[in-house]
Design a protein around this motif. Structure first.
Motif, PDB file in Angstrom:
ATOM      1  N   UNK A 508       0.813  -1.212   0.000  1.00 51.66           N
ATOM      2  CA  UNK A 508       0.000   0.000   0.000  1.00 51.66           C
ATOM      3  C   UNK A 508       0.848   1.265   0.000  1.00 51.66           C
ATOM      4  N   UNK A 509       2.087   1.166   0.431  1.00 52.36           N
ATOM      5  CA  UNK A 509       2.931   2.355   0.534  1.00 52.36           C
ATOM      6  C   UNK A 509       4.333   2.080   0.022  1.00 52.36           C
ATOM      7  N   UNK A 510       5.262   3.003   0.266  1.00 51.71           N
ATOM      8  CA  UNK A 510       6.643   2.821  -0.191  1.00 51.71           C
ATOM      9  C   UNK A 510       7.332   1.709   0.582  1.00 51.71           C
ATOM     10  N   UNK A 511       8.377   1.143  -0.015  1.00 54.61           N
ATOM     11  CA  UNK A 511       9.170   0.101   0.644  1.00 54.61           C
ATOM     12  C   UNK A 511      10.590   0.643   0.834  1.00 54.61           C
ATOM     13  N   UNK A 512      11.245   0.293   1.955  1.00 53.16           N
ATOM     14  CA  UNK A 512      12.519   0.944   2.309  1.00 53.16           C
ATOM     15  C   UNK A 512      13.619   0.790   1.274  1.00 53.16           C
ATOM     16  N   UNK A 513      13.882  -0.441   0.826  1.00 53.75           N
ATOM     17  CA  UNK A 513      15.034  -0.645  -0.041  1.00 53.75           C
ATOM     18  C   UNK A 513      14.841  -0.039  -1.420  1.00 53.75           C
ATOM     19  N   UNK A 514      13.593   0.291  -1.780  1.00 52.36           N
ATOM     20  CA  UNK A 514      13.327   0.841  -3.099  1.00 52.36           C
ATOM     21  C   UNK A 514      13.121   2.351  -3.063  1.00 52.36           C
ATOM     22  N   UNK A 515      12.431   2.845  -2.050  1.00 54.87           N
ATOM     23  CA  UNK A 515      12.053   4.257  -2.017  1.00 54.87           C
ATOM     24  C   UNK A 515      12.813   5.071  -0.981  1.00 54.87           C
ATOM     25  N   UNK A 516      13.798   4.472  -0.317  1.00 61.39           N
ATOM     26  CA  UNK A 516      14.556   5.230   0.672  1.00 61.39           C
ATOM     27  C   UNK A 516      15.274   6.426   0.088  1.00 61.39           C
ATOM     28  N   UNK A 517      15.633   6.359  -1.194  1.00 59.99           N
ATOM     29  CA  UNK A 517      16.343   7.477  -1.813  1.00 59.99           C
ATOM     30  C   UNK A 517      15.467   8.717  -1.913  1.00 59.99           C
ATOM     31  N   UNK A 518      14.133   8.546  -1.904  1.00 65.58           N
ATOM     32  CA  UNK A 518      13.256   9.718  -1.925  1.00 65.58           C
ATOM     33  C   UNK A 518      13.422  10.537  -0.646  1.00 65.58           C
ATOM     34  N   UNK A 519      13.662   9.857   0.468  1.00 62.04           N
ATOM     35  CA  UNK A 519      13.921  10.574   1.720  1.00 62.04           C
ATOM     36  C   UNK A 519      15.172  11.429   1.584  1.00 62.04           C
ATOM     37  N   UNK A 520      16.199  10.890   0.942  1.00 67.15           N
ATOM     38  CA  UNK A 520      17.421  11.664   0.729  1.00 67.15           C
ATOM     39  C   UNK A 520      17.168  12.845  -0.195  1.00 67.15           C
ATOM     40  N   UNK A 521      16.398  12.620  -1.240  1.00 69.78           N
ATOM     41  CA  UNK A 521      16.127  13.708  -2.181  1.00 69.78           C
ATOM     42  C   UNK A 521      15.449  14.879  -1.462  1.00 69.78           C
ATOM     43  N   UNK A 522      14.519  14.564  -0.561  1.00 71.74           N
ATOM     44  CA  UNK A 522      13.839  15.627   0.185  1.00 71.74           C
ATOM     45  C   UNK A 522      14.812  16.374   1.091  1.00 71.74           C
ATOM     46  N   UNK A 523      15.679  15.643   1.779  1.00 74.34           N
ATOM     47  CA  UNK A 523      16.648  16.293   2.670  1.00 74.34           C
ATOM     48  C   UNK A 523      17.639  17.137   1.877  1.00 74.34           C
ATOM     49  N   UNK A 524      18.090  16.622   0.751  1.00 71.83           N
ATOM     50  CA  UNK A 524      19.039  17.368  -0.064  1.00 71.83           C
ATOM     51  C   UNK A 524      18.405  18.639  -0.625  1.00 71.83           C
ATOM     52  N   UNK A 525      17.132  18.560  -0.993  1.00 74.22           N
ATOM     53  CA  UNK A 525      16.436  19.759  -1.473  1.00 74.22           C
ATOM     54  C   UNK A 525      16.336  20.793  -0.351  1.00 74.22           C
ATOM     55  N   UNK A 526      16.023  20.327   0.866  1.00 76.23           N
ATOM     56  CA  UNK A 526      15.966  21.252   1.991  1.00 76.23           C
ATOM     57  C   UNK A 526      17.311  21.901   2.263  1.00 76.23           C
ATOM     58  N   UNK A 527      18.395  21.122   2.168  1.00 75.51           N
ATOM     59  CA  UNK A 527      19.725  21.682   2.383  1.00 75.51           C
ATOM     60  C   UNK A 527      20.090  22.671   1.280  1.00 75.51           C
ATOM     61  N   UNK A 528      19.654  22.400   0.060  1.00 71.94           N
ATOM     62  CA  UNK A 528      19.898  23.339  -1.036  1.00 71.94           C
ATOM     63  C   UNK A 528      19.189  24.667  -0.778  1.00 71.94           C
ATOM     64  N   UNK A 529      17.958  24.588  -0.230  1.00 72.99           N
ATOM     65  CA  UNK A 529      17.256  25.813   0.156  1.00 72.99           C
ATOM     66  C   UNK A 529      18.043  26.581   1.216  1.00 72.99           C
ATOM     67  N   UNK A 530      18.567  25.845   2.193  1.00 70.54           N
ATOM     68  CA  UNK A 530      19.341  26.493   3.259  1.00 70.54           C
ATOM     69  C   UNK A 530      20.591  27.156   2.703  1.00 70.54           C
ATOM     70  N   UNK A 531      21.296  26.464   1.812  1.00 67.33           N
ATOM     71  CA  UNK A 531      22.508  27.017   1.219  1.00 67.33           C
ATOM     72  C   UNK A 531      22.192  28.270   0.410  1.00 67.33           C
ATOM     73  N   UNK A 532      21.099  28.231  -0.333  1.00 66.83           N
ATOM     74  CA  UNK A 532      20.706  29.390  -1.140  1.00 66.83           C
ATOM     75  C   UNK A 532      20.340  30.567  -0.246  1.00 66.83           C
ATOM     76  N   UNK A 533      19.627  30.282   0.846  1.00 69.75           N
ATOM     77  CA  UNK A 533      19.219  31.375   1.736  1.00 69.75           C
ATOM     78  C   UNK A 533      20.422  32.032   2.398  1.00 69.75           C
TER      79      UNK A 533
END
Length: 988
Positions: A508-533
């Motif tokens: 019904x939802x994401x699985x760790x070994x397949x979709x864990x990289x999406x968690x990284x993508x979100x964190x990296x996007x947030x860090x990019x916002x911080x760096x830009x600010x």
């Protein structure tokens, strides 16, 4: 006035120390040579030279004579400590002499510990004092030409491990040579002080009430008229203990002999900033690795106690920033030498992996955490906080990425080794190189700026440090560190938070070994916002209350929704949290100001908030939202609310160089690539297939594995995998930690985990070679607070739907909880009657125990059968079934993987479209010999204790019965079909 040159005190120490050890060695070789050479692995002639511990502590009279002589050494040793302090503090405002004094005193105490508590008295206490003595030698010898001492530690540790772990005869003798060599080098180092005291003409005066210690130039009376002699240092008991005189304006070069030297790495100028950037990220990664290793290291002891064991106090090591409340300590920690020393101390935590005993590893992780926390806080409390905040975030993401790529284990954690996916040695070598680069790099702005904290009356900070203000810097930082650790340090946490299972063969939802990289993508996007600010001076936007509203909304979605919807809220929360890392760290730095009192207060309070939230997340029962609300409330103080003067007014001026920004963006891009590459690489290439695809056999097992730690406190995923593979389990369940990554990726299983952290329970796991049609997660009734998880799944077993119920019930503390939980499990099983059912549960109950105990409720109300009613030796694990033929049952000892055994049951499903004809007790208990059953019903022979291959099975063996039990299928028309290969229609 009579005077004694201070150099004589140093000589007395050298002579007495040498005589003590040499006398003990001589007497030992004379009276007990062969006995001293004997150890637990070998004896003479394989071992032909005694160790220091055996020589000074095992036999009379050498032990007693040594202890008597070494007692006389204590006076000169303490004198040396005092002289070293006076030598280096006379003309210096550096805090390093105070650190040397402290380490010297503690070193003397620990020396007495391993001398007077010998290995034969208490081996663990002796080893603790010995290790502590060696560790304290690092700051004592720091900066001097004593590298032979440290180089000797390498073969010393190597041969000790050869003796202790691999039990190699003769290794202990070689270890002894290096152990005696360390003693000699230690005494030689202390003897160097004699020459230094002689050159400085230090003298100890006595016979006058106002005793003095004098330091003059050589031949003071013969000094040339143009030269100035060094003034005396007077000790006045009626005033200050040590009254320091002003240093000469231009002291002679020869006054203090230079014994320091350094190695310089020759690199092209263009590469140095990049090397420094990479080194800083790796040191930040080491910080997060040590910090996150503390809880799993200490949690091992809670497992065995099934409650508070007392070792949880090791969490207080995170409060070590309290020591920075002392100005000399803070100044030293901020200096290049101090930060390097703290980095070296932190390596104790990484090196703990070589120790076998969990308590020894915990001690080293405790000490390493203390050091690394002080170092990190000193780094945060600097003027270049913008750069340090980005480095901190990148190090955290590297730590999380390493876990994602390594089966959720950080490869440098002390609870892993080469056998469990660890790369500890490589990690330590890279850490040593990074520390070296850190030590020799050009000073930063904060290091070259004037250090106002050295003033005895420091000026007021530029920010208003009222109580609300410094709390506004401390409390959000503690909450931020907790959220990073609790929700984002592992890529699978946000996925498991709201996972609810399968529907129509699909998750019904994401699985760790397949979709864990999406968690990284979100964190990296947030860090990019911080760096830009930061680079565009836009931090006010991310500090606006509207941005906090966005983060709060994401938290609500994470808690209130399930599966993909809940995970979407978690991804937005990941963006929010990583984007405000620079804001929170900068506010904490501004709140600490330039005073050492504020620095210790702010960061101690921050880590206290972290500890309270960590404990709350563990102890809060069924109320995960309480922790979520608390962490967001704490975080809200970092935002600039209209009309409320909460946040500290720190300037928002970009201090990042163009090179640093470019490198940071490149690192973010690399992390994104490697996170997706790791996900693709870890996708299992093996489609789940049953071990025995012919007969309609289902082999199931229950194994309660507490938190994935073996009996030595190390990760147990691979040990579990080996047993599951050997026993050819089509289903397995174990409780309390996601241990599925290795098995799923390397062996091919369908996996269901739940209930998730949103239900605030320990959860359980179902692994299946058969497709999961549907699954439902249950949080069983627990009015007394003993939360119990359960998974109800329908498997497609050879075309026949089989309901499988796995559960982990509460303990004995609350009888009502256990009764209600058992009643609910019985209802679930009875609801599918007469369809096949398999129950695999951790149920604390004696066999045949009457109500309100769980056993009778489950069997009678659930309309199921016990796998073997005559097995009266059970207590917590039970296998119950219905609608299938049970053909074998085995119990396998726990070995070294866990504290509970593995129970296995083998079942045969009736031919497709039919049911069991006779399930009477007589039909179910037609016992059989293994040889009378078809070979595909046999369990492996390797687990018999007397089998030649059993020694390689990690201590596992068939126990209780000494063999698997086998049962005949009752005579009926289906018997022949059950032993034949299934038709294609039956296999669908």
């Amino acid at each position: 006035m009579p005077q004694i040159p201070a150099a004589y005190i140093a000589r007395a120490h050298t002579v007495l120390g040498s005589v003590s050890f040499l006398t003990a060695l001589f007497l030992g070789l004379l009276f007990h040579y062969k006995k001293l050479c004997k150890n637990a692995v070998a004896t003479y002639p394989e071992e032909f030279f005694p160790s220091v511990s055996a020589t000074i502590g095992d036999w009379y009279p050498e032990r007693n004579i040594f202890q008597l002589l070494i007692a006389f050494t204590s006076g000169p040793r303490l004198g040396l400590v005092a002289f070293e302090y006076l030598l280096h503090s006379t003309n210096s405002s550096s805090p390093f002499p105070l650190v040397t004094l402290t380490s010297g005193l503690l070193r003397t105490i620990t020396c007495g510990g391993w001398v007077y508590i010998t290995s034969s008295d208490d081996g663990e206490v002796h080893d603790f004092f010995m290790i502590s003595y060696l560790v304290l030698t690092i700051p004592w010898m720091w900066g001097c030409t004593t590298f032979n001492f440290f180089l000797s530690l390498i073969p010393l540790v190597y041969f000790y491990l050869q003796h202790k772990l691999h039990r190699v005869p003769g290794a202990y003798t070689r270890y002894s040579f290096f152990e005696w060599g360390l003693i000699a080098l230690d005494l030689m180092f202390d003897s160097f002080t004699e020459e230094e005291l002689r050159l400085r003409k230090f003298q100890f005066s006595f016979g006058d009430p106002s005793a003095t210690i004098q330091s003059t130039e050589a031949a003071k009376q013969q000094t040339a008229p143009t030269e100035k002699a060094e003034p005396e240092i007077q000790i006045d008991p009626s005033k200050n203990p040590v009254a320091k005189a002003k240093a000469p304006a231009n002291p002679p070069i020869s006054a203090v002999p230079e014994s320091r030297f350094s190695l310089r790495l020759v690199l092209p100028p263009s590469l140095k900033p990049f090397i420094s950037f990479v080194s800083s990220i790796y040191l930040s990664y080491i910080f997060w690795s040590i910090f996150t290793s503390l809880i799993p290291t200490l949690f091992y002891f809670s497992i065995w106690e099934l409650g508070i064991a007392g070792h949880e106090l090791a969490l207080l090591s995170t409060l070590s920033p309290i020591f920075l409340s002392f100005n000399p300590v803070l100044s030293w920690a901020k200096s290049r030498g101090g930060s390097t020393t703290l980095h070296i101390f932190s390596l104790l935590a990484l090196g703990a992996f070589i120790l076998d005993k969990p308590i020894h590893r915990l001690w080293l992780v405790f000490l390493g955490t203390c050091a690394v926390m002080c170092k990190q806080v000193a780094t945060w409390a600097t003027s270049d906080i913008d750069q340090q905040s980005i480095i901190t975030a990148l190090g955290f993401l590297l730590s999380s990425l390493s876990k994602h790529a390594n089966h959720t284990n950080n490869p440098v954690w002390p609870l892993v080794n080469s056998e469990s996916g660890g790369y500890n040695k490589i990690g330590i070598v890279l850490a040593a190189l990074a520390i070296y680069e850190h030590h020799i790099r050009q000073p930063t702005i904060s290091e070259t700026a004037k250090d106002v904290t050295q003033n005895t009356n420091p000026p007021q900070a530029q920010v208003d440090t009222t109580q609300g203000h410094w709390l506004a810097g401390a409390v959000p930082l503690g909450s931020l560190i907790f959220i990073l650790h609790n929700l984002l340090s592992d890529s699978s946490t946000l996925i498991a938070w709201n996972w609810t299972g399968y529907q129509d063969y699909q998750p019904r939802g994401p699985v760790p070994h397949l979709h864990g990289s999406l968690t990284f993508a979100a964190q990296l996007f947030g860090l990019l916002l911080a760096l830009t600010s930061v680079t565009h001076d836009l931090t006010d936007i991310l500090a606006h209350p509207l941005w906090f509203t966005y983060g709060s909304a994401a938290t609500i979605v994470l808690y209130a929704y399930r599966d993909w919807s809940g995970y979407f809220g978690g991804l937005n929360l990941a963006v929010f949290i990583t984007s405000i890392i620079p804001i929170v760290l900068k506010q904490a730095s501004a709140a600490s100001g330039s005073t050492w009192q504020s620095t210790g207060k702010v960061y101690f309070t921050a880590m206290l908030v972290y500890c309270l939230l960590a404990l709350s997340s563990t102890w809060t029962v069924a109320y995960a939202f309480v922790v979520l609300v608390a962490q967001m409330a704490c975080l809200s103080l970092a935002f600039r609310w209209p009309g409320l003067k909460l946040s500290c007014s720190a300037e928002s001026k970009n201090t990042l160089s163009s090179n640093f920004v470019s490198y940071s963006r490149g690192a973010i891009a690399c992390f994104a690539f490697f996170s997706f590459a790791a996900s693709v690489y870890r996708i299992s290439s093996r489609f789940p297939q049953c071990f025995k695809p012919g007969p309609r056999i289902l082999t199931a097992g229950i194994w309660t594995i507490h938190f994935g730690l073996d009996n030595q406190g190390r990760d147990s995923q691979r040990l579990v995998r080996n047993v599951v593979r050997d026993m050819e389990l089509d289903r397995v369940v174990f409780g309390e930690r996601d241990l599925t990554r290795v098995i799923v990726e390397e062996m091919g299983y369908y996996v269901d985990i739940g209930p998730g952290p949103a239900s605030h329970t320990w959860g359980c796991v179902l692994l299946s070679k058969f497709p999961i049609i549907n699954s439902t997660h249950h949080l069983l009734p627990s009015p007394g607070g003993e939360l119990a998880p359960a998974i109800e799944a329908v498997l497609d077993v050879w075309g026949t739907p089989v309901t499988v119920v796995v559960a982990h019930n509460g303990q004995e503390e609350d009888p009502l909880d256990r009764e209600l939980q058992s009643t609910e499990l019985a209802r679930i099983m009875a609801a599918s009657y007469p369809q096949p059912v398999l129950f695999l549960g951790y149920v604390v109950s004696k066999p045949h125990a009457p109500r309100p105990a769980p056993y009778e409720i489950l069997v009678q109300d659930g309309r199921v059968f016990d796998i073997d009613k005559d097995d009266l030796d059970r207590w917590c694990e039970y296998i119950l079934y219905r609608g299938m033929y049970r053909t074998s049952y085995a119990r396998i000892s726990r070995g070294k993987v866990t504290d509970t055994e593995l129970q296995i049951g083998q079942f045969v499903l009736p031919p497709y479209g039919t049911t069991v004809v006779d399930d009477s007790e007589g039909a179910r208990y037609l016992r059989s010999q293994k040889e009378d059953m078809p070979e595909h019903h046999w369990f492996t022979m390797d687990y018999y204790e007397d089998h030649p291959n059993n020694k390689a099975k990690g201590g596992h063996a068939y126990h209780v019965f000494g063999t698997p039990l086998y049962y005949q299928i009752p005579p009926d028309p289906s018997k022949v079909l059950c032993y034949q290969r299934a038709t294609p229609e039956e296999q669908r």
